[in-house]
Design an enzyme around this catalytic site. Structure first.
Site, mmCIF file in Angstrom:
data_model
loop_
_atom_site.group_PDB
_atom_site.id
_atom_site.type_symbol
_atom_site.label_atom_id
_atom_site.label_comp_id
_atom_site.label_asym_id
_atom_site.label_seq_id
_atom_site.Cartn_x
_atom_site.Cartn_y
_atom_site.Cartn_z
ATOM 1 N N LYS A 291 18.244 7.463 90.051
ATOM 2 C CA LYS A 291 19.676 7.654 89.872
ATOM 3 C C LYS A 291 20.466 7.709 91.182
ATOM 4 C CE LYS A 291 18.135 10.536 86.843
ATOM 5 N NZ LYS A 291 16.963 9.702 86.430
ATOM 6 N N THR B 120 33.292 -25.303 109.868
ATOM 7 C CA THR B 120 31.855 -25.235 109.544
ATOM 8 C C THR B 120 31.186 -24.900 110.868
ATOM 9 O OG1 THR B 120 31.392 -27.551 110.007
ATOM 10 C CG2 THR B 120 32.012 -27.035 107.737
ATOM 11 N N HIS B 121 30.084 -24.204 110.814
ATOM 12 C CA HIS B 121 29.387 -23.751 112.041
ATOM 13 C C HIS B 121 30.331 -22.978 112.955
ATOM 14 C CE1 HIS B 121 26.203 -26.758 111.030
ATOM 15 N NE2 HIS B 121 27.257 -27.449 110.634
ATOM 16 N N TYR C 133 6.045 6.363 81.774
ATOM 17 C CA TYR C 133 6.976 7.128 82.604
ATOM 18 C C TYR C 133 6.205 7.831 83.719
ATOM 19 C CZ TYR C 133 10.283 10.650 84.198
ATOM 20 O OH TYR C 133 11.106 11.424 84.987
ATOM 21 N N SER D 189 44.663 2.836 118.800
ATOM 22 C CA SER D 189 43.864 3.447 119.852
ATOM 23 C C SER D 189 44.820 4.163 120.786
ATOM 24 C CB SER D 189 43.099 2.351 120.597
ATOM 25 O OG SER D 189 42.715 2.829 121.877
ATOM 26 N N LYS E 84 46.239 -2.298 120.744
ATOM 27 C CA LYS E 84 45.264 -2.594 119.694
ATOM 28 C C LYS E 84 45.693 -2.142 118.303
ATOM 29 C CE LYS E 84 40.843 -2.406 120.653
ATOM 30 N NZ LYS E 84 39.846 -1.412 120.368
ATOM 31 N N GLN F 155 12.567 9.517 88.352
ATOM 32 C CA GLN F 155 13.760 10.382 88.437
ATOM 33 C C GLN F 155 14.594 10.006 89.666
ATOM 34 O OE1 GLN F 155 13.742 14.676 87.467
ATOM 35 N NE2 GLN F 155 14.074 15.013 89.629
ATOM 36 N N GLU G 15 35.995 -3.348 108.620
ATOM 37 C CA GLU G 15 34.702 -3.087 109.289
ATOM 38 C C GLU G 15 33.875 -2.078 108.506
ATOM 39 O OE1 GLU G 15 35.397 -3.369 113.984
ATOM 40 O OE2 GLU G 15 36.841 -2.089 112.993
ATOM 41 N N ASN H 256 43.359 -1.945 115.005
ATOM 42 C CA ASN H 256 41.964 -2.217 114.636
ATOM 43 C C ASN H 256 41.763 -2.391 113.127
ATOM 44 O OD1 ASN H 256 41.296 -1.874 117.345
ATOM 45 N ND2 ASN H 256 40.942 0.324 117.085
ATOM 46 N N ASN I 5 11.911 11.525 78.201
ATOM 47 C CA ASN I 5 11.594 10.183 78.702
ATOM 48 C C ASN I 5 12.411 9.101 77.989
ATOM 49 O OD1 ASN I 5 9.807 11.645 80.148
ATOM 50 N ND2 ASN I 5 7.945 10.687 79.349
HETATM 51 N N1 ARG Z 1 15.118 14.166 84.868
HETATM 52 C C1 ARG Z 1 14.092 13.282 84.414
HETATM 53 C C2 ARG Z 1 14.350 11.883 84.981
HETATM 54 O O1 ARG Z 1 15.441 11.597 85.339
HETATM 55 C C3 ARG Z 1 14.098 13.208 82.921
HETATM 56 C C4 ARG Z 1 12.769 12.852 82.360
HETATM 57 C C5 ARG Z 1 11.822 13.952 82.611
HETATM 58 N N2 ARG Z 1 10.572 13.725 81.970
HETATM 59 C C6 ARG Z 1 9.448 14.365 82.297
HETATM 60 N N3 ARG Z 1 8.404 14.042 81.670
HETATM 61 N N4 ARG Z 1 9.427 15.266 83.250
HETATM 62 O O2 ARG Z 1 13.459 11.077 85.075
#
Ligand code: ARG
Length: 363
Positions: A339, A169-170, A331, A291, A297, A336, A304, A299, A124
């Site tokens: 990420k 503007t606008h 926690y 195209s 064209k 988790q 985009e 593009n 944690n």
């Molecule tokens: N892979 C976990 C995360 O990214 C790490 C922490 C895990 N802790 C736990 N008490 N299971 O959050």
């Protein structure tokens, strides 16, 4: 479960989950597959190793582990780092996360001392540290890319100080201006983005390590020493908050959302400027598409696509805000899931900045 490590000594299965001790049954393969985060968090491998080296050095200085154990851990971690960089060590995707993989590999390589690395530490506080180390490593790189785009815009502007451009503007013709002023207006948005990233980096300048699972440790850890080794300005104050805090993920993804909003506005202008109705800019053939059935064209697909990926980055922000909403202290495993949106938004914005610069330089 016992096996033989690379030194030939019998050990417990080093690759069993870190928390496996009190369980007699192994987890179901489908359960492992469901809960693993290693395909997402493997990119923090080097940060995890850097944090572990500092943690072990501190444990040794505090006489919690011996000099010999520390030196084995340092050498083991260095060899893992080298092998990951050279590609001779493949990540084991059946591990629960990158922390578990590195600790298990270390124990395979150096034996029992490897297990001591977890002393006074929980995943944690480890994940909270790794994310900060990772962001402190990659955000300056993103800032370099932003600075390069700002310089490119300024240099094109300096060649067009006297190129007249209709000001709107606008979306209605308003007053005459210059292309230089227009390009500099883009650049200033990005200057603010650059500074915002610096501000956000300032708020992750404290090390959370030593917060443990939630309540610290009764071992005589020296948190300040670890922070100093890792180049932090100091340590976080409250262990519950330290392992529960993901404000920095949300803050960086908000910074990325603003960058993305700015890029999207710039791209919108490229799109209509490049139409035959406006004809303000001609994109190079390298950075446009054609195209087959409408040969007239050219593009502006790249502009985009950058504009279109804005939804992805905003989505990542909403994902994080929603995931964190109503989580009780401290926690929770929900976290988790932080990420994937963090890295997705970062990768998206980074790729867009690089492509926008290439596209505008060749227009
Ligand atoms: N892979 C976990 C995360 O990214 C790490 C922490 C895990 N802790 C736990 N008490 N299971 O959050």
């Amino acid at each position: 479960m016992a096996d033989r490590n690379s030194h030939g000594t019998m050990t417990k299965d080093n690759h069993a989950a870190l928390w496996h001790g009190r369980f007699s049954e192994g987890p179901d393969a489908a359960a492992v597959e469901f809960e693993t985060s290693i395909r997402v968090d493997e990119r923090m491998a080097l940060d995890d190793i850097q944090g572990s080296k500092a943690h072990a050095a501190m444990l040794c200085r505090q006489k919690i582990i011996s000099e010999k154990e520390n030196s084995e851990i340092q050498k083991g971690l260095a060899s893992i780092e080298e092998d990951l960089k050279s590609g001779s060590l493949a990540v084991d995707y059946s591990a629960e996360d990158i922390h578990s993989f590195i600790e298990a590999t270390l124990t395979d390589r150096i034996g029992e001392s490897g297990r001591k690395l977890h002393t006074g530490r929980s995943r944690n506080d480890q994940i909270a540290l790794d994310e900060r180390l990772y962001l402190r490593r990659v955000i300056p790189e993103l800032q370099r890319q932003l600075a390069s785009l700002i310089k490119t815009l300024a240099s094109i502007a300096s060649e067009h100080r006297f190129s007249l451009l209709t000001g709107y503007t606008h979306m209605q013709r308003a007053q005459p201006g210059t292309l230089a002023q227009h390009l500099c207006s883009w650049a200033w948005m990005l200057v603010r983005d650059y500074k915002r990233l610096t501000d956000s980096l300032g708020r992750i300048g404290l090390s959370p390590l030593g917060s443990g699972a939630l309540a610290g440790s009764d071992l005589p850890l020296d948190r300040e020493y670890v922070a100093e080794l890792l180049g932090f300005d100091g340590v976080t104050e409250n262990s519950l908050d330290s392992v529960a805090d993901r404000d920095y993920c949300i803050e960086f993804v908000s910074d990325f959302s603003l960058i993305q909003m700015h890029l999207s506005r710039m791209c919108e202008e490229i799109v209509y400027w490049s139409s035959s109705e406006f004809g303000f800019v001609e994109l190079s053939e390298k950075w446009s598409t054609g195209s087959s059935i409408m040969p007239q064209k050219k593009n502006p697909d790249f502009a985009e696509l950058i504009r279109g990926r804005t939804g992805r980055v905003y989505g990542d922000l909403i994902n994080l805000l929603t995931m964190m909403k109503a989580l009780p202290m401290s926690y929770d495993r929900d976290m988790q899931e932080d990420k994937a949106p963090l890295f997705d938004a970062l990768d998206c914005v980074q790729g867009n900045i690089i492509v926008f610069e290439a596209m505008i330089s060749s227009a």
